[in-house]
Write a protein that holds these residues in place. Structure first.
Motif, PDB file in Angstrom:
ATOM      1  N   TYR A 182      25.913  16.551  65.604  1.00  0.00           N
ATOM      2  CA  TYR A 182      25.367  17.192  66.797  1.00  0.00           C
ATOM      3  C   TYR A 182      24.475  18.349  66.350  1.00  0.00           C
ATOM      4  CZ  TYR A 182      29.162  20.538  65.930  1.00  0.00           C
ATOM      5  OH  TYR A 182      30.026  21.456  65.345  1.00  0.00           O
TER       6      TYR A 182
ATOM      7  N   SER B 222      26.367  18.083  60.688  1.00  0.00           N
ATOM      8  CA  SER B 222      26.861  16.767  60.298  1.00  0.00           C
ATOM      9  C   SER B 222      28.109  16.994  59.447  1.00  0.00           C
ATOM     10  CB  SER B 222      25.798  16.000  59.502  1.00  0.00           C
ATOM     11  OG  SER B 222      26.335  14.789  58.995  1.00  0.00           O
TER      12      SER B 222
ATOM     13  N   ILE C 178      28.835  26.385  72.639  1.00  0.00           N
ATOM     14  CA  ILE C 178      27.862  25.452  73.203  1.00  0.00           C
ATOM     15  C   ILE C 178      27.040  26.198  74.249  1.00  0.00           C
ATOM     16  CG2 ILE C 178      27.538  23.259  74.400  1.00  0.00           C
ATOM     17  CD1 ILE C 178      28.724  23.003  71.623  1.00  0.00           C
TER      18      ILE C 178
ATOM     19  N   THR D  15      23.873  19.291  74.798  1.00  0.00           N
ATOM     20  CA  THR D  15      24.100  18.822  73.430  1.00  0.00           C
ATOM     21  C   THR D  15      24.580  17.378  73.440  1.00  0.00           C
ATOM     22  OG1 THR D  15      24.725  21.063  72.743  1.00  0.00           O
ATOM     23  CG2 THR D  15      25.318  19.260  71.259  1.00  0.00           C
ATOM     24  N   ALA D  16      24.011  16.554  72.587  1.00  0.00           N
ATOM     25  CA  ALA D  16      24.465  15.178  72.390  1.00  0.00           C
ATOM     26  C   ALA D  16      25.329  15.125  71.130  1.00  0.00           C
ATOM     27  CB  ALA D  16      23.278  14.231  72.265  1.00  0.00           C
ATOM     28  N   PHE D  17      26.489  14.484  71.234  1.00  0.00           N
ATOM     29  CA  PHE D  17      27.411  14.326  70.110  1.00  0.00           C
ATOM     30  C   PHE D  17      27.469  12.850  69.731  1.00  0.00           C
ATOM     31  CE2 PHE D  17      28.717  18.153  72.275  1.00  0.00           C
ATOM     32  CZ  PHE D  17      29.013  19.035  71.260  1.00  0.00           C
ATOM     33  N   TYR D  18      27.469  12.595  68.424  1.00  0.00           N
ATOM     34  CA  TYR D  18      27.530  11.227  67.922  1.00  0.00           C
ATOM     35  C   TYR D  18      28.683  11.119  66.922  1.00  0.00           C
ATOM     36  CZ  TYR D  18      22.753  11.304  69.720  1.00  0.00           C
ATOM     37  OH  TYR D  18      21.649  11.468  70.513  1.00  0.00           O
TER      38      TYR D  18
ATOM     39  N   THR E 189      28.741   7.859  71.568  1.00  0.00           N
ATOM     40  CA  THR E 189      27.914   8.975  72.021  1.00  0.00           C
ATOM     41  C   THR E 189      28.567   9.682  73.196  1.00  0.00           C
ATOM     42  OG1 THR E 189      25.921   7.778  71.363  1.00  0.00           O
ATOM     43  CG2 THR E 189      25.624   9.656  72.839  1.00  0.00           C
TER      44      THR E 189
ATOM     45  N   HIS F  24      27.614  13.200  75.823  1.00  0.00           N
ATOM     46  CA  HIS F  24      26.592  14.196  76.157  1.00  0.00           C
ATOM     47  C   HIS F  24      27.227  15.311  76.968  1.00  0.00           C
ATOM     48  CE1 HIS F  24      23.041  15.998  78.133  1.00  0.00           C
ATOM     49  NE2 HIS F  24      22.427  15.645  77.025  1.00  0.00           N
TER      50      HIS F  24
END
Length: 267
Positions: free
Chosen positions: A175, A179, A192, A196-199, A216, A218
């Motif tokens: 994110y 990493s 935050i 934010t996008a989290f993978y 994913t 968001h």
């Protein structure tokens, strides 16, 4: 999808603040000190204040409360706190761990045309990674009303991610600029301040021909902190606390294409 709200409002037991504040740090974000360092890493807080409403206000004091952790005594190593308010001085109250700013008289008057800054430099940062609320109490009034304590708190939101995983393969959480490899099934992310996008990326199988799956999530932040290069506004734009017009001033010399940007308060 999750929603995170940044906390920047007055405490519920106190009336609304009469001053509006914005907070920035240098560096952004602040860096945690190495756990066994002889001297802590330091950072700077810069607070911009203004009177958003038209009636002038009287202020007895403004304070900045910085949470004191394991390095609490080191707060005394910070440089003398400074403010641009004319005739005001700042000091660290060692007993309360608050930076106090007071005028030379019983109170100072701040009107809608008075903007100011408060600067706290060389603040020692402890080694715990996370967020910390910065609280700005003020004692103020308008007109002949009695003075009242009011408070503003700045703090990034947090979100907890939970997932299921097998015992086979490697997993990585990505994110923003972060990493990191993860071996558990939950992670709480603090600070935050923007959408934010989290993978979550899982990799298994033969390294030459791996099987990869990505999940994913968001997170949407109400009232986010935004940084932008170019901004196009179609219609009117107000800057809050104090409404301001952005004026582009073109030079008289037609040989240059440079322009400057200035601001003008809106009555």
């Amino acid at each position: 999808m999750a929603v995170v709200t940044n906390c920047d409002a007055a405490a519920t037991e106190n009336p609304e603040p009469l001053l509006s504040y914005t907070l920035t740090t240098d560096p952004d974000p602040l860096k945690a000190s190495p756990e066994h360092a002889e001297e802590p890493v330091t950072g700077q807080l810069l607070i911009a204040g203004s009177r958003a409403a038209r009636p002038p206000m009287d202020v007895e004091w403004i304070k900045v409360k910085v949470p004191a952790g394991e390095m609490a005594p080191d707060l005394a190593k910070a440089e003398n706190p400074r403010t641009t308010l004319d005739g005001w001085t700042g000091r660290l109250n060692a007993a309360t761990k608050e930076f106090e700013f007071t005028p030379t008289g019983a109170y100072g008057t701040i009107g809608p045309d008075t903007g100011f800054t408060i600067q706290l430099s060389r603040l020692p940062i402890n080694h715990k990674v996370g967020t910390a609320p910065i609280t700005i109490p003020e004692r103020s009034r308008t007109g002949d009303d009695p003075f009242a304590n009011r408070s503003t708190t700045f703090n990034g939101g947090e979100v907890t991610l939970t997932w299921e995983r097998s015992d086979i393969g490697e997993f990585e959480l990505l994110y923003g600029q972060t990493s990191e490899r993860v071996t558990d099934t939950t992670r709480t992310i603090t600070g935050i301040t923007a959408d934010t996008a989290f993978y979550l990326r899982g990799t298994a199988g033969d390294p030459s021909n791996p099987v990869i799956r990505t999940l994913t999530a968001h997170v949407t932040v109400n009232k986010p902190h935004l940084t932008t290069g170019n901004l196009e506004v179609q219609g009117a734009a107000n800057l809050i606390g104090r409404p301001t017009e952005l004026l582009t001033v073109w030079p008289n010399d037609p040989k240059t294409s440079e322009s400057s940007l200035s601001t003008k308060a809106v009555d």
